[in-house]
Design an enzyme around this catalytic site. Structure first.
Site, PDB file in Angstrom:
ATOM      1  N   ASN A   1      98.271 -42.151 -49.091  1.00 48.22           N
ATOM      2  CA  ASN A   1      98.716 -41.184 -48.086  1.00 48.22           C
ATOM      3  C   ASN A   1     100.222 -41.000 -48.128  1.00 48.22           C
ATOM      4  OD1 ASN A   1      96.070 -41.164 -47.420  1.00 48.22           O
ATOM      5  ND2 ASN A   1      96.286 -42.363 -45.548  1.00 48.22           N
TER       6      ASN A   1
ATOM      7  N   HIS B   1     101.432 -42.193 -53.837  1.00 43.11           N
ATOM      8  CA  HIS B   1     101.564 -40.758 -54.119  1.00 43.11           C
ATOM      9  C   HIS B   1     102.802 -40.134 -53.489  1.00 43.11           C
ATOM     10  CE1 HIS B   1      96.936 -40.457 -55.001  1.00 43.11           C
ATOM     11  NE2 HIS B   1      97.624 -41.061 -55.956  1.00 43.11           N
TER      12      HIS B   1
ATOM     13  N   THR C   1      88.672 -43.242 -48.429  1.00 48.34           N
ATOM     14  CA  THR C   1      89.044 -42.516 -49.649  1.00 48.34           C
ATOM     15  C   THR C   1      87.809 -42.154 -50.449  1.00 48.34           C
ATOM     16  OG1 THR C   1      90.303 -42.599 -51.723  1.00 48.34           O
ATOM     17  CG2 THR C   1      89.626 -44.726 -50.796  1.00 48.34           C
ATOM     18  N   SER C   2      87.821 -40.928 -51.007  1.00 46.36           N
ATOM     19  CA  SER C   2      86.628 -40.434 -51.713  1.00 46.36           C
ATOM     20  C   SER C   2      86.487 -41.051 -53.099  1.00 46.36           C
ATOM     21  CB  SER C   2      86.677 -38.907 -51.822  1.00 46.36           C
ATOM     22  OG  SER C   2      87.891 -38.512 -52.425  1.00 46.36           O
TER      23      SER C   2
ATOM     24  N   ASN D   1      84.146 -46.261 -45.132  1.00 44.04           N
ATOM     25  CA  ASN D   1      84.297 -44.807 -45.288  1.00 44.04           C
ATOM     26  C   ASN D   1      83.304 -44.080 -44.384  1.00 44.04           C
ATOM     27  OD1 ASN D   1      86.055 -43.210 -47.115  1.00 44.04           O
ATOM     28  ND2 ASN D   1      84.156 -42.132 -47.550  1.00 44.04           N
TER      29      ASN D   1
ATOM     30  N   ALA E   1      86.983 -45.294 -39.619  1.00 50.26           N
ATOM     31  CA  ALA E   1      87.932 -46.379 -39.859  1.00 50.26           C
ATOM     32  C   ALA E   1      88.470 -46.962 -38.550  1.00 50.26           C
ATOM     33  CB  ALA E   1      89.082 -45.865 -40.723  1.00 50.26           C
TER      34      ALA E   1
HETATM   35  C1  BJW Z   1      86.864 -41.102 -43.309  1.00 47.04           C
HETATM   36  C2  BJW Z   1      87.183 -40.642 -42.025  1.00 47.04           C
HETATM   37  C3  BJW Z   1      87.322 -41.612 -41.005  1.00 47.04           C
HETATM   38  C4  BJW Z   1      87.047 -38.924 -43.345  1.00 47.04           C
HETATM   39  N1  BJW Z   1      87.137 -42.898 -41.300  1.00 47.04           N
HETATM   40  N2  BJW Z   1      86.670 -42.363 -43.569  1.00 47.04           N
HETATM   41  C5  BJW Z   1      90.680 -40.708 -65.159  1.00 47.04           C
HETATM   42  C6  BJW Z   1      89.506 -39.990 -65.078  1.00 47.04           C
HETATM   43  C7  BJW Z   1      89.514 -38.662 -64.666  1.00 47.04           C
HETATM   44  C8  BJW Z   1      90.708 -38.012 -64.342  1.00 47.04           C
HETATM   45  C9  BJW Z   1      91.873 -38.717 -64.410  1.00 47.04           C
HETATM   46  C10 BJW Z   1      91.853 -40.044 -64.810  1.00 47.04           C
HETATM   47  N3  BJW Z   1      93.139 -40.500 -64.774  1.00 47.04           N
HETATM   48  C11 BJW Z   1      93.949 -39.498 -64.355  1.00 47.04           C
HETATM   49  C12 BJW Z   1      93.212 -38.394 -64.138  1.00 47.04           C
HETATM   50  C13 BJW Z   1      93.753 -37.083 -63.683  1.00 47.04           C
HETATM   51  C14 BJW Z   1      94.017 -37.017 -62.203  1.00 47.04           C
HETATM   52  C15 BJW Z   1      92.697 -37.276 -61.476  1.00 47.04           C
HETATM   53  O1  BJW Z   1      92.416 -38.329 -60.977  1.00 47.04           O
HETATM   54  N4  BJW Z   1      91.892 -36.241 -61.366  1.00 47.04           N
HETATM   55  C16 BJW Z   1      90.600 -36.344 -60.671  1.00 47.04           C
HETATM   56  C17 BJW Z   1      90.575 -35.307 -59.554  1.00 47.04           C
HETATM   57  C18 BJW Z   1      89.492 -36.183 -61.661  1.00 47.04           C
HETATM   58  N5  BJW Z   1      95.038 -37.976 -61.783  1.00 47.04           N
HETATM   59  C19 BJW Z   1      96.327 -37.678 -61.864  1.00 47.04           C
HETATM   60  O2  BJW Z   1      96.716 -36.620 -62.321  1.00 47.04           O
HETATM   61  C20 BJW Z   1      97.311 -38.742 -61.425  1.00 47.04           C
HETATM   62  N6  BJW Z   1      98.269 -38.949 -62.424  1.00 47.04           N
HETATM   63  C21 BJW Z   1      97.983 -39.592 -63.542  1.00 47.04           C
HETATM   64  O3  BJW Z   1      96.931 -40.159 -63.728  1.00 47.04           O
HETATM   65  O4  BJW Z   1      98.986 -39.566 -64.471  1.00 47.04           O
HETATM   66  C22 BJW Z   1      98.734 -40.053 -65.787  1.00 47.04           C
HETATM   67  C23 BJW Z   1      99.963 -39.730 -66.624  1.00 47.04           C
HETATM   68  C24 BJW Z   1     100.518 -40.725 -67.412  1.00 47.04           C
HETATM   69  C25 BJW Z   1     101.638 -40.429 -68.185  1.00 47.04           C
HETATM   70  C26 BJW Z   1     102.210 -39.156 -68.150  1.00 47.04           C
HETATM   71  C27 BJW Z   1     101.655 -38.168 -67.356  1.00 47.04           C
HETATM   72  C28 BJW Z   1     100.531 -38.453 -66.574  1.00 47.04           C
HETATM   73  C29 BJW Z   1      98.099 -38.256 -60.203  1.00 47.04           C
HETATM   74  C30 BJW Z   1      97.244 -38.102 -58.995  1.00 47.04           C
HETATM   75  C31 BJW Z   1      98.074 -37.549 -57.817  1.00 47.04           C
HETATM   76  C32 BJW Z   1      97.179 -37.174 -56.663  1.00 47.04           C
HETATM   77  N7  BJW Z   1      97.887 -36.375 -55.765  1.00 47.04           N
HETATM   78  C33 BJW Z   1      97.203 -35.881 -54.558  1.00 47.04           C
HETATM   79  C34 BJW Z   1      97.923 -34.608 -53.997  1.00 47.04           C
HETATM   80  C35 BJW Z   1      99.354 -34.726 -53.779  1.00 47.04           C
HETATM   81  C36 BJW Z   1      99.656 -35.382 -52.467  1.00 47.04           C
HETATM   82  C37 BJW Z   1      99.735 -34.391 -51.324  1.00 47.04           C
HETATM   83  O5  BJW Z   1      99.954 -33.202 -51.493  1.00 47.04           O
HETATM   84  O6  BJW Z   1      99.535 -34.876 -50.225  1.00 47.04           O
HETATM   85  O7  BJW Z   1      97.090 -36.932 -53.589  1.00 47.04           O
HETATM   86  S1  BJW Z   1      95.540 -35.377 -54.807  1.00 47.04           S
HETATM   87  C38 BJW Z   1      94.938 -35.832 -53.224  1.00 47.04           C
HETATM   88  O8  BJW Z   1      93.847 -36.734 -53.483  1.00 47.04           O
HETATM   89  C39 BJW Z   1      96.084 -36.643 -52.577  1.00 47.04           C
HETATM   90  C40 BJW Z   1      95.342 -37.880 -52.132  1.00 47.04           C
HETATM   91  O9  BJW Z   1      96.234 -38.966 -52.002  1.00 47.04           O
HETATM   92  C41 BJW Z   1      94.289 -38.066 -53.201  1.00 47.04           C
HETATM   93  C42 BJW Z   1      93.103 -38.902 -52.794  1.00 47.04           C
HETATM   94  O10 BJW Z   1      92.381 -38.268 -51.781  1.00 47.04           O
HETATM   95  P1  BJW Z   1      91.695 -39.156 -50.656  1.00 47.04           P
HETATM   96  O11 BJW Z   1      92.724 -39.898 -49.914  1.00 47.04           O
HETATM   97  O12 BJW Z   1      90.608 -39.939 -51.263  1.00 47.04           O
HETATM   98  O13 BJW Z   1      91.142 -38.012 -49.670  1.00 47.04           O
HETATM   99  P2  BJW Z   1      89.742 -37.229 -49.664  1.00 47.04           P
HETATM  100  O14 BJW Z   1      89.887 -36.084 -48.752  1.00 47.04           O
HETATM  101  O15 BJW Z   1      89.292 -36.950 -51.039  1.00 47.04           O
HETATM  102  O16 BJW Z   1      88.711 -38.291 -49.053  1.00 47.04           O
HETATM  103  C43 BJW Z   1      88.786 -38.749 -47.727  1.00 47.04           C
HETATM  104  C44 BJW Z   1      87.595 -39.647 -47.439  1.00 47.04           C
HETATM  105  O17 BJW Z   1      87.737 -40.168 -46.133  1.00 47.04           O
HETATM  106  C45 BJW Z   1      86.243 -38.908 -47.494  1.00 47.04           C
HETATM  107  O18 BJW Z   1      85.332 -39.637 -48.317  1.00 47.04           O
HETATM  108  C46 BJW Z   1      85.788 -38.905 -46.042  1.00 47.04           C
HETATM  109  O19 BJW Z   1      84.383 -39.036 -45.891  1.00 47.04           O
HETATM  110  C47 BJW Z   1      86.490 -40.085 -45.477  1.00 47.04           C
HETATM  111  N8  BJW Z   1      86.779 -40.013 -44.029  1.00 47.04           N
HETATM  112  N9  BJW Z   1      87.279 -39.288 -41.973  1.00 47.04           N
HETATM  113  C48 BJW Z   1      86.814 -43.270 -42.499  1.00 47.04           C
HETATM  114  N10 BJW Z   1      87.620 -41.276 -39.654  1.00 47.04           N
END
Ligand code: BJW
Ligand code: ZN
Length: 240
Positions: free
Chosen positions: A96, A113, A187-188, A212, A230
């Site tokens: 976050n 992040h 986290t998803s 979650n 949570a």
């Molecule tokens: C509750 C609730 C309640 C609701 N109680 N629960 C390997 C495999 C495949 C792809 C890749 C890989 N390695 C890298 C990649 C590419 C990519 C990636 O992962 N892509 C996937 C989408 C497939 N990763 C990257 O690009 C990363 N960089 C990288 O790997 O660099 C390598 C590199 C090396 C050398 C040179 C160059 C590159 C960077 C990732 C950056 C992510 N950034 C983001 C956005 C920016 C931040 C912002 O604007 O705020 O960060 S993406 C977005 O998703 C954000 C979050 O931090 C992140 C995770 O999301 P999160 O927190 O899980 O949220 P949700 O909404 O998805 O889920 C919430 C959950 O809570 C849900 O399940 C609900 O049910 C639950 N919930 N209420 C408890 N009350």
């Protein structure tokens, strides 16, 4: 349910957007979440910033404004209370960018992040700086040192996370070994490398817990899964 914690246990917590949902911060991928109506490639990638920095700043300015009056909830507080109990036997890695863990008192914390209230220059190596400014339409901040564009201090898709942060998580897990308890909250499990920390924890010999609101795609990789909010589950699980 309560997570067994004794004097040898080391706890590594990973949080995602769900931990802040009950504070009123929108998640990313849920209905009504931040990605609804926005393709992430359009607002959270280096290409997006190069193509349309005004659009990107509009998105992050709205997010900054949206944090006004937002405060930590019972889950943030329970995590900070567990740290106060365990000291160096505790580490929090959060995806976050909302600053709510720090507001709740967490200190042994890594913001994987970045941080929404921090900016940096996209061109020179001037240090990142606190920036609460909301930029209005057609306004993109410019670096006073080099004239380059200022950007949010956020890790966008395709950008590497700070290697020192990942090393710190890795070292904590390996040093803890079988005493490690890994807890992912709200986290998803879709975004890497954060989504792979559970595998590191398993390799280290630790036990793995997931809290979650629903059962995400990677739930099978956890030993224990608690489905619910949570803010309701975490205080009971940690006994705080
Ligand atoms: C509750 C609730 C309640 C609701 N109680 N629960 C390997 C495999 C495949 C792809 C890749 C890989 N390695 C890298 C990649 C590419 C990519 C990636 O992962 N892509 C996937 C989408 C497939 N990763 C990257 O690009 C990363 N960089 C990288 O790997 O660099 C390598 C590199 C090396 C050398 C040179 C160059 C590159 C960077 C990732 C950056 C992510 N950034 C983001 C956005 C920016 C931040 C912002 O604007 O705020 O960060 S993406 C977005 O998703 C954000 C979050 O931090 C992140 C995770 O999301 P999160 O927190 O899980 O949220 P949700 O909404 O998805 O889920 C919430 C959950 O809570 C849900 O399940 C609900 O049910 C639950 N919930 N209420 C408890 N009350
Ligand atoms: Zn600069």
């Amino acid at each position: 349910m309560r997570i067994p914690i004794d004097q040898d246990t080391r706890v590594l917590v990973l949080t995602g957007a769900g931990v802040s949902a009950e504070s009123g911060v929108p998640t990313f991928r849920d209905a009504g979440g931040l990605w609804e109506g926005n393709r992430f490639e359009d607002v959270a990638s280096p290409h997006a910033f190069a193509r349309d920095p005004i659009l990107v700043w509009r998105f992050y300015s709205q997010r900054r404004a949206g944090l006004d009056g937002i405060v930590p909830n019972a889950a943030h507080r329970a995590i900070a209370a567990l740290e106060a109990r365990l000291g160096d036997r505790f580490l929090l890695a959060t995806q976050n960018v909302d600053g709510l863990h720090a507001a709740a008192g967490s200190q042994r914390m890594i913001e994987l992040h970045g941080n929404l209230m921090t900016s940096r220059c996209s061109s020179c190596d001037r240090a990142p700086f606190e920036d609460r400014q909301v930029y209005r339409d057609k306004q993109v901040p410019v670096c006073g040192t080099c004239g380059g564009l200022i950007r949010p201090h956020i890790v966008w898709f395709g950008e590497p996370l700070d290697g020192r942060d990942l090393d710190r998580v890795d070292t904590f897990a390996r040093d803890a070994g079988r005493h490690l308890v890994f807890v992912a909250i709200g986290t998803s499990g879709i975004v890497y490398p954060a989504a792979g920390i559970v595998d590191e924890a398993r390799r280290a010999g630790g036990s793995t817990w997931l809290v979650n609101a629903d059962r995400p795609a990677n739930a099978d990789r956890f030993d224990h899964v608690a489905i619910g909010k949570a803010g309701e589950l975490v205080p009971a699980l940690f006994g705080t």
